[in-house]
Design a protein around this motif. Structure first.
Motif, mmCIF file in Angstrom:
data_model
loop_
_atom_site.group_PDB
_atom_site.id
_atom_site.type_symbol
_atom_site.label_atom_id
_atom_site.label_comp_id
_atom_site.label_asym_id
_atom_site.label_seq_id
_atom_site.Cartn_x
_atom_site.Cartn_y
_atom_site.Cartn_z
ATOM 1 N N ASN A 212 0.821 -1.212 0.000
ATOM 2 C CA ASN A 212 0.000 0.000 0.000
ATOM 3 C C ASN A 212 0.852 1.259 0.000
ATOM 4 O OD1 ASN A 212 -1.835 2.031 0.422
ATOM 5 N ND2 ASN A 212 -2.510 1.312 2.422
ATOM 6 N N PRO A 213 1.023 1.878 -1.153
ATOM 7 C CA PRO A 213 0.377 1.538 -2.419
ATOM 8 C C PRO A 213 1.279 0.771 -3.378
ATOM 9 C CG PRO A 213 1.257 3.749 -2.555
ATOM 10 C CD PRO A 213 1.670 3.188 -1.213
ATOM 11 N N ASP A 225 5.382 0.557 -1.061
ATOM 12 C CA ASP A 225 5.373 0.360 0.389
ATOM 13 C C ASP A 225 4.849 -1.043 0.695
ATOM 14 O OD1 ASP A 225 5.503 0.793 3.125
ATOM 15 O OD2 ASP A 225 3.538 1.777 3.219
HETATM 16 MG MG MG Z 1 1.868 3.031 2.710
#
Ligand code: MG
Ligand code: ADP
Length: 231
Positions: A212-213, A225
């Motif tokens: 994410n993302p 991430d």
């Molecule tokens: Mg993140």
């Protein structure tokens, strides 16, 4: 997979349930989940050297098991264009983290390739006490947080299942291309969902996973991430 098992075993031996971002990303790479290029630096000198090797612009983030939501702590600096900006960002990230959590143990920083702005999607996994590991897919930002526009499946999933997860969200027309926004690489997302399914099936010690993302454009998907929490 060897590296994945080594990272998980070592963290658990150290009594640590939160994997560091570089650890989580190394695991992703072993499962062919594409991640933005990164290097883990222990000090400013290394960070500067790595930024030069990766090429500006770069992103700088804190690496600490005590800081789970990094931007909330002011611990993510994007679009760093040169050495001066990097030195400044390095200082600010440490100051912000100290202010956010004075006792946080800091392992170092991550220097990362800056991925150009594109569509943000999210892949997640949690372990359901009854059904075992599940997989979640959605678009980043307000789509997940406010509109709750997400799909779920129980793993393992087939490629058909993965494609269905993508096409079943309400915002799917946005991924297919809309007015002057080009379509994104749906295939790349399907690959990531299939590989994440394998990853959580193979490793029952994983309690939660969050990519994410993932930034997706017409040709590529790149995870910027990754968070993994162990049982
Ligand atoms: Mg993140
Ligand atoms: P956290 O979720 O812990 O707050 P992230 O690593 O997701 O931190 O970074 C926050 C935001 O910064 C991301 O949602 C993304 O929009 C942006 N970002 C992070 N890394 C990159 C990168 N390598 N390239 C481009 N944008 C990035």
């Amino acid at each position: 997979m060897k590296e994945t098992l080594r990272i998980i075993t070592q963290a658990l031996q150290n009594g640590r349930k939160v994997l560091l971002e570089p650890e989580a990303k190394t695991i992703c790479m072993e499962y062919n989940i594409p991640v933005a290029r990164f290097k883990f630096a222990k000090n400013l000198e290394d960070a500067v050297e790595f930024a030069e090797a990766l090429g500006y612009p770069v992103v700088l983030k804190i690496v600490s098991a005590d800081i789970i939501h990094k931007s909330e702590a002011g611990a993510v600096m994007v679009n760093i264009k040169n050495k001066n900006e990097l030195q400044d960002a390095y200082k600010r990230v440490f100051e912000n983290v100290k202010r956010y959590n004075a006792t946080a143990k800091i392992d170092g920083v991550l220097v990362q390739e800056m991925v150009p702005q594109s569509t943000e999607v999210i892949v997640g996994s949690v372990r359901d006490p009854q059904f075992g590991p599940t997989l979640m897919f959605g678009l980043g930002g307000i789509f997940v947080e406010i509109l709750k526009d997400v799909t779920f499946k129980i793993v393992p999933i087939s490629r058909e299942d993965a494609l269905e997860m993508v096409t079943a969200i309400k915002a799917y027309p946005l991924l297919k291309g809309y007015r002057n926004t080009p379509p994104v690489a749906i295939d790349a997302i399907v690959d990531i969902l299939s590989n994440t399914s394998r990853l959580v099936m193979d490793n029952p010690q994983i309690k939660e996973l969050d990519l994410n993302p993932i930034l997706v454009d017409e040709n590529n998907a790149k995870t910027v991430d990754a968070r993994i929490i162990l049982e």
